[in-house]
Design a protein around this motif. Structure first.
Motif, PDB file in Angstrom:
ATOM      1  N   GLU A  46      -2.349 -18.336   3.414  1.00 28.77           N
ATOM      2  CA  GLU A  46      -2.093 -16.938   3.113  1.00 28.77           C
ATOM      3  C   GLU A  46      -2.678 -16.580   1.754  1.00 28.77           C
ATOM      4  O   GLU A  46      -2.538 -17.319   0.785  1.00 28.77           O
ATOM      5  N   ALA A  47      -3.344 -15.419   1.703  1.00 27.59           N
ATOM      6  CA  ALA A  47      -3.933 -14.967   0.452  1.00 27.59           C
ATOM      7  C   ALA A  47      -2.836 -14.481  -0.488  1.00 27.59           C
ATOM      8  O   ALA A  47      -1.779 -14.035  -0.056  1.00 27.59           O
ATOM      9  N   GLU A  48      -3.094 -14.581  -1.776  1.00 28.60           N
ATOM     10  CA  GLU A  48      -2.144 -14.130  -2.779  1.00 28.60           C
ATOM     11  C   GLU A  48      -2.770 -13.017  -3.611  1.00 28.60           C
ATOM     12  O   GLU A  48      -3.989 -12.921  -3.737  1.00 28.60           O
ATOM     13  N   LEU A  49      -1.916 -12.191  -4.194  1.00 32.71           N
ATOM     14  CA  LEU A  49      -2.367 -11.094  -5.037  1.00 32.71           C
ATOM     15  C   LEU A  49      -2.311 -11.494  -6.502  1.00 32.71           C
ATOM     16  O   LEU A  49      -1.507 -12.336  -6.903  1.00 32.71           O
ATOM     17  N   GLU A  50      -3.174 -10.870  -7.287  1.00 30.81           N
ATOM     18  CA  GLU A  50      -3.123 -11.071  -8.732  1.00 30.81           C
ATOM     19  C   GLU A  50      -1.917 -10.339  -9.323  1.00 30.81           C
ATOM     20  O   GLU A  50      -1.314 -10.801 -10.286  1.00 30.81           O
ATOM     21  N   ALA A  51      -1.572  -9.205  -8.731  1.00 31.12           N
ATOM     22  CA  ALA A  51      -0.446  -8.414  -9.223  1.00 31.12           C
ATOM     23  C   ALA A  51       0.869  -9.113  -8.907  1.00 31.12           C
ATOM     24  O   ALA A  51       0.990  -9.831  -7.915  1.00 31.12           O
ATOM     25  N   ASP A  52       1.857  -8.895  -9.763  1.00 35.97           N
ATOM     26  CA  ASP A  52       3.180  -9.461  -9.544  1.00 35.97           C
ATOM     27  C   ASP A  52       3.914  -8.678  -8.461  1.00 35.97           C
ATOM     28  O   ASP A  52       3.575  -7.537  -8.145  1.00 35.97           O
ATOM     29  N   THR A  53       4.950  -9.299  -7.913  1.00 35.89           N
ATOM     30  CA  THR A  53       5.774  -8.606  -6.927  1.00 35.89           C
ATOM     31  C   THR A  53       6.626  -7.531  -7.587  1.00 35.89           C
ATOM     32  O   THR A  53       6.784  -6.427  -7.055  1.00 35.89           O
ATOM     33  N   GLU A  54       7.184  -7.846  -8.761  1.00 36.67           N
ATOM     34  CA  GLU A  54       8.020  -6.894  -9.490  1.00 36.67           C
ATOM     35  C   GLU A  54       7.136  -6.032 -10.394  1.00 36.67           C
ATOM     36  O   GLU A  54       6.378  -6.553 -11.207  1.00 36.67           O
ATOM     37  N   PRO A  55       7.221  -4.713 -10.275  1.00 33.71           N
ATOM     38  CA  PRO A  55       6.385  -3.834 -11.105  1.00 33.71           C
ATOM     39  C   PRO A  55       6.960  -3.665 -12.502  1.00 33.71           C
ATOM     40  O   PRO A  55       8.161  -3.839 -12.726  1.00 33.71           O
ATOM     41  N   LEU A 136       1.357  -2.285  -1.490  1.00 33.14           N
ATOM     42  CA  LEU A 136       1.011  -2.335  -2.905  1.00 33.14           C
ATOM     43  C   LEU A 136       1.489  -1.066  -3.588  1.00 33.14           C
ATOM     44  O   LEU A 136       1.379   0.031  -3.028  1.00 33.14           O
ATOM     45  N   LEU A 137       2.034  -1.223  -4.777  1.00 30.28           N
ATOM     46  CA  LEU A 137       2.451  -0.072  -5.575  1.00 30.28           C
ATOM     47  C   LEU A 137       1.285   0.300  -6.476  1.00 30.28           C
ATOM     48  O   LEU A 137       0.864  -0.495  -7.321  1.00 30.28           O
ATOM     49  N   ILE A 138       0.735   1.498  -6.279  1.00 35.02           N
ATOM     50  CA  ILE A 138      -0.445   1.914  -7.023  1.00 35.02           C
ATOM     51  C   ILE A 138      -0.171   3.227  -7.740  1.00 35.02           C
ATOM     52  O   ILE A 138       0.811   3.913  -7.470  1.00 35.02           O
ATOM     53  N   ASP A 139      -1.078   3.574  -8.646  1.00 34.65           N
ATOM     54  CA  ASP A 139      -0.966   4.842  -9.364  1.00 34.65           C
ATOM     55  C   ASP A 139      -2.367   5.356  -9.644  1.00 34.65           C
ATOM     56  O   ASP A 139      -3.313   4.566  -9.808  1.00 34.65           O
ATOM     57  N   GLY A 140      -2.505   6.663  -9.684  1.00 40.88           N
ATOM     58  CA  GLY A 140      -3.801   7.269  -9.936  1.00 40.88           C
ATOM     59  C   GLY A 140      -3.780   8.743  -9.586  1.00 40.88           C
ATOM     60  O   GLY A 140      -2.784   9.267  -9.068  1.00 40.88           O
ATOM     61  N   PRO A 141      -4.875   9.448  -9.842  1.00 39.37           N
ATOM     62  CA  PRO A 141      -4.953  10.877  -9.514  1.00 39.37           C
ATOM     63  C   PRO A 141      -4.792  11.102  -8.012  1.00 39.37           C
ATOM     64  O   PRO A 141      -5.251  10.300  -7.197  1.00 39.37           O
ATOM     65  N   ASP A 142      -4.145  12.197  -7.663  1.00 33.78           N
ATOM     66  CA  ASP A 142      -3.885  12.483  -6.253  1.00 33.78           C
ATOM     67  C   ASP A 142      -5.163  12.544  -5.426  1.00 33.78           C
ATOM     68  O   ASP A 142      -5.216  12.030  -4.304  1.00 33.78           O
ATOM     69  N   GLU A 143      -6.197  13.175  -5.959  1.00 28.78           N
ATOM     70  CA  GLU A 143      -7.439  13.315  -5.206  1.00 28.78           C
ATOM     71  C   GLU A 143      -8.073  11.951  -4.940  1.00 28.78           C
ATOM     72  O   GLU A 143      -8.602  11.701  -3.849  1.00 28.78           O
ATOM     73  N   ARG A 144      -8.000  11.062  -5.923  1.00 28.31           N
ATOM     74  CA  ARG A 144      -8.576   9.719  -5.734  1.00 28.31           C
ATOM     75  C   ARG A 144      -7.765   8.932  -4.703  1.00 28.31           C
ATOM     76  O   ARG A 144      -8.335   8.228  -3.861  1.00 28.31           O
ATOM     77  N   LEU A 145      -6.457   9.072  -4.745  1.00 28.78           N
ATOM     78  CA  LEU A 145      -5.621   8.384  -3.768  1.00 28.78           C
ATOM     79  C   LEU A 145      -5.882   8.911  -2.362  1.00 28.78           C
ATOM     80  O   LEU A 145      -5.908   8.148  -1.393  1.00 28.78           O
ATOM     81  N   MET A 146      -6.086  10.223  -2.251  1.00 30.49           N
ATOM     82  CA  MET A 146      -6.375  10.796  -0.943  1.00 30.49           C
ATOM     83  C   MET A 146      -7.714  10.297  -0.406  1.00 30.49           C
ATOM     84  O   MET A 146      -7.871  10.091   0.808  1.00 30.49           O
ATOM     85  N   SER A 147      -8.662  10.065  -1.306  1.00 27.29           N
ATOM     86  CA  SER A 147      -9.960   9.557  -0.857  1.00 27.29           C
ATOM     87  C   SER A 147      -9.820   8.145  -0.282  1.00 27.29           C
ATOM     88  O   SER A 147     -10.555   7.771   0.637  1.00 27.29           O
ATOM     89  N   LEU A 148      -8.872   7.365  -0.812  1.00 26.16           N
ATOM     90  CA  LEU A 148      -8.630   6.030  -0.254  1.00 26.16           C
ATOM     91  C   LEU A 148      -8.163   6.135   1.191  1.00 26.16           C
ATOM     92  O   LEU A 148      -8.541   5.323   2.043  1.00 26.16           O
ATOM     93  N   LEU A 149      -7.349   7.145   1.454  1.00 25.35           N
ATOM     94  CA  LEU A 149      -6.849   7.349   2.810  1.00 25.35           C
ATOM     95  C   LEU A 149      -7.958   7.856   3.728  1.00 25.35           C
ATOM     96  O   LEU A 149      -8.107   7.390   4.862  1.00 25.35           O
ATOM     97  N   ARG A 150      -8.744   8.806   3.225  1.00 28.30           N
ATOM     98  CA  ARG A 150      -9.836   9.363   4.042  1.00 28.30           C
ATOM     99  C   ARG A 150     -10.876   8.309   4.388  1.00 28.30           C
ATOM    100  O   ARG A 150     -11.408   8.280   5.495  1.00 28.30           O
ATOM    101  N   ASP A 151     -11.158   7.426   3.432  1.00 25.76           N
ATOM    102  CA  ASP A 151     -12.187   6.411   3.644  1.00 25.76           C
ATOM    103  C   ASP A 151     -11.676   5.207   4.425  1.00 25.76           C
ATOM    104  O   ASP A 151     -12.447   4.284   4.718  1.00 25.76           O
ATOM    105  N   GLY A 152     -10.386   5.197   4.735  1.00 31.68           N
ATOM    106  CA  GLY A 152      -9.837   4.088   5.505  1.00 31.68           C
ATOM    107  C   GLY A 152      -9.532   2.852   4.683  1.00 31.68           C
ATOM    108  O   GLY A 152      -9.283   1.775   5.251  1.00 31.68           O
TER     109      GLY A 152
END
Length: 224
Positions: A46-55, A136-152
């Motif tokens: 199983e792959a692991e993430l660099e980010a911690d589980t607890e934010p 994943l818990l992420i943060d960023g501008p709304d438009e950039r986050l929406m582009s992640l959804l649009r681009d799949g």
């Protein structure tokens, strides 16, 4: 952050199908859901993430991104396991465990790939994540986050509070700690040195002799 009209609209659009994905209610019963209380422990594959589980931030201040592998990969894993079941190489219980493990590996790998792709993105920050959940818990501008959804790049976007609830569910599913294992270690008594014991006994005898001598003196004085 959800009070922002733009953010609310983002979550309305991004939440389609995301709740089912995060809860493990997809077509192939992805493990890691609240109904899968006996999920298998993580393996080396199983792959692991660099980010911690607890934010480090309040989950409510971020956005929960849900990533899932494509359906073709999941279908292929299911077909391979079904073939092993039909050939008699696996029984039903073994086949279920094998399918769950392969699905977890696919989800973990996809989550790690997404995290890696975001490493050079100056607008999106990954605050925490659970690879086997594809969350994943992420943060960023709304438009950039929406582009992640649009681009799949992500399968869905949900309020950050959902990530916090997922962590709470995982904590509740942890097995209770054995009282014998979790208790305090017994205190070992220090061995008594025989010479010290003899000295203490001798001191006790001397004290007894002195007391008896004192009693005899008091008796003699009384007779006089």
């Amino acid at each position: 952050m959800e009070s922002n009209p733009t953010r609310r609209r983002l979550l309305q659009l991004g939440g389609v199908g995301a709740t089912a994905s995060l809860a493990g209610c997809s077509q192939f019963d992805i493990p890691g859901s609240e109904d899968d209380s006996e999920s298998e422990p993580q393996t080396e594959s199983e792959a692991e993430l660099e980010a911690d589980t607890e934010p480090d931030i309040d989950p409510a201040d971020g956005i929960t991104a849900v990533v899932q592998p494509d359906q073709e990969a999941l279908q292929q894993a299911q077909q391979e396991v079904m073939a092993e079941l039909e050939e008699g190489d696996l029984d039903e219980q073994e086949a279920q465990m094998e399918l769950q493990q392969r699905q977890v590996e696919l989800i973990s790998s996809h989550a790690a790939e997404f995290e890696s792709s975001m490493s050079d993105d100056d607008e999106v920050s990954i605050e925490a994540g659970v690879a086997q959940e594809g969350a994943l818990l992420i943060d960023g501008p709304d438009e950039r986050l929406m582009s992640l959804l649009r681009d799949g790049d992500v399968s869905g976007l949900m309020p950050g509070a959902e990530y916090g609830r997922m962590l709470e569910q995982q904590e509740q599913q942890q097995p209770p700690v054995d009282a014998e294992e979790g208790g305090e270690e017994p205190v070992e008594e220090e061995p008594v040195d025989e010479d010290d014991a003899d000295d203490e006994t001798a001191d006790g005898d001397d004290s007894t002799d002195e007391d008896e001598a004192g009693d005899e003196d008091e008796t003699d004085d009384a007779d006089e």
